[in-house]
Design a protein around this motif. Structure first.
Motif, PDB file in Angstrom:
ATOM      1  N   PHE A  15       0.872  -1.126  -0.079  1.00 33.28           N
ATOM      2  CA  PHE A  15       0.077  -0.233  -0.202  1.00 33.28           C
ATOM      3  C   PHE A  15       1.141   1.283  -0.111  1.00 33.28           C
ATOM      4  N   ARG A  16       0.537   2.241  -0.764  1.00 33.08           N
ATOM      5  CA  ARG A  16       1.327   3.341  -0.942  1.00 33.08           C
ATOM      6  C   ARG A  16       0.428   4.507  -0.353  1.00 33.08           C
ATOM      7  N   LEU A  17       0.664   5.209   0.689  1.00 32.89           N
ATOM      8  CA  LEU A  17      -0.027   6.074   1.553  1.00 32.89           C
ATOM      9  C   LEU A  17       0.708   7.345   1.210  1.00 32.89           C
ATOM     10  N   ARG A  34       4.788   8.366  13.082  1.00 35.05           N
ATOM     11  CA  ARG A  34       3.183   8.303  13.235  1.00 35.05           C
ATOM     12  C   ARG A  34       2.492   7.065  12.610  1.00 35.05           C
ATOM     13  N   VAL A  35       3.045   6.933  11.386  1.00 41.44           N
ATOM     14  CA  VAL A  35       2.505   5.471  10.697  1.00 41.44           C
ATOM     15  C   VAL A  35       3.306   4.436  11.180  1.00 41.44           C
ATOM     16  N   ASP A  45      13.768   3.881   4.289  1.00 44.07           N
ATOM     17  CA  ASP A  45      13.643   3.370   3.075  1.00 44.07           C
ATOM     18  C   ASP A  45      12.272   3.172   2.454  1.00 44.07           C
ATOM     19  N   ASN A  46      11.132   3.126   3.240  1.00 40.23           N
ATOM     20  CA  ASN A  46       9.828   3.296   2.879  1.00 40.23           C
ATOM     21  C   ASN A  46       9.120   4.619   2.785  1.00 40.23           C
ATOM     22  N   VAL A  62       4.394   6.992   1.849  1.00 36.05           N
ATOM     23  CA  VAL A  62       4.864   5.817   2.801  1.00 36.05           C
ATOM     24  C   VAL A  62       4.226   4.451   2.077  1.00 36.05           C
ATOM     25  N   SER A  63       5.454   3.638   1.701  1.00 40.33           N
ATOM     26  CA  SER A  63       4.976   2.475   1.322  1.00 40.33           C
ATOM     27  C   SER A  63       5.217   1.296   2.394  1.00 40.33           C
ATOM     28  N   PHE A  64       4.181   0.608   2.368  1.00 40.29           N
ATOM     29  CA  PHE A  64       4.167  -0.513   3.383  1.00 40.29           C
ATOM     30  C   PHE A  64       3.433  -1.727   3.191  1.00 40.29           C
TER      31      PHE A  64
END
Length: 89
Positions: A15-17, A34-35, A45-46, A62-64
């Protein structure tokens, strides 16, 4: 008809926020911290941050790996209440 995120995506999923706020006080690091409360594996790196043309705003991506619909709703609820956050995508 109300559809849940489970109808639209399979979990876990990458997911990319995208979070947009004022460029002040290291906004990208602030968003990462926060995330990270909801996705502890996040590190520098994310994170990808870009400034607006005039430098007033900062867009942070933010990618996770999102594990569940509930996790995404918790992240969005938390960030949408933050006064530093202007937009969430």
């Amino acid at each position: 008809m109300h559809r849940s995120l489970r109808d639209l995506m399979d979990f876990p999923t990458v997911f990319r926020l995208r979070v947009i706020g004022y460029n002040q006080d290291d906004f990208a690091t602030y968003i990462m911290v926060r995330v990270r409360r909801f996705a502890p594996e996040i590190n520098e790196d994310n994170i990808n941050a870009r400034l607006s043309n005039g430098g007033k705003y900062c867009a942070v991506t933010v990618s996770f790996v999102a594990e569940s619909e509930e996790q995404l709703y918790a992240i969005y609820a938390d960030l949408s209440q933050d006064q530093r956050v202007l937009f969430l995508l």
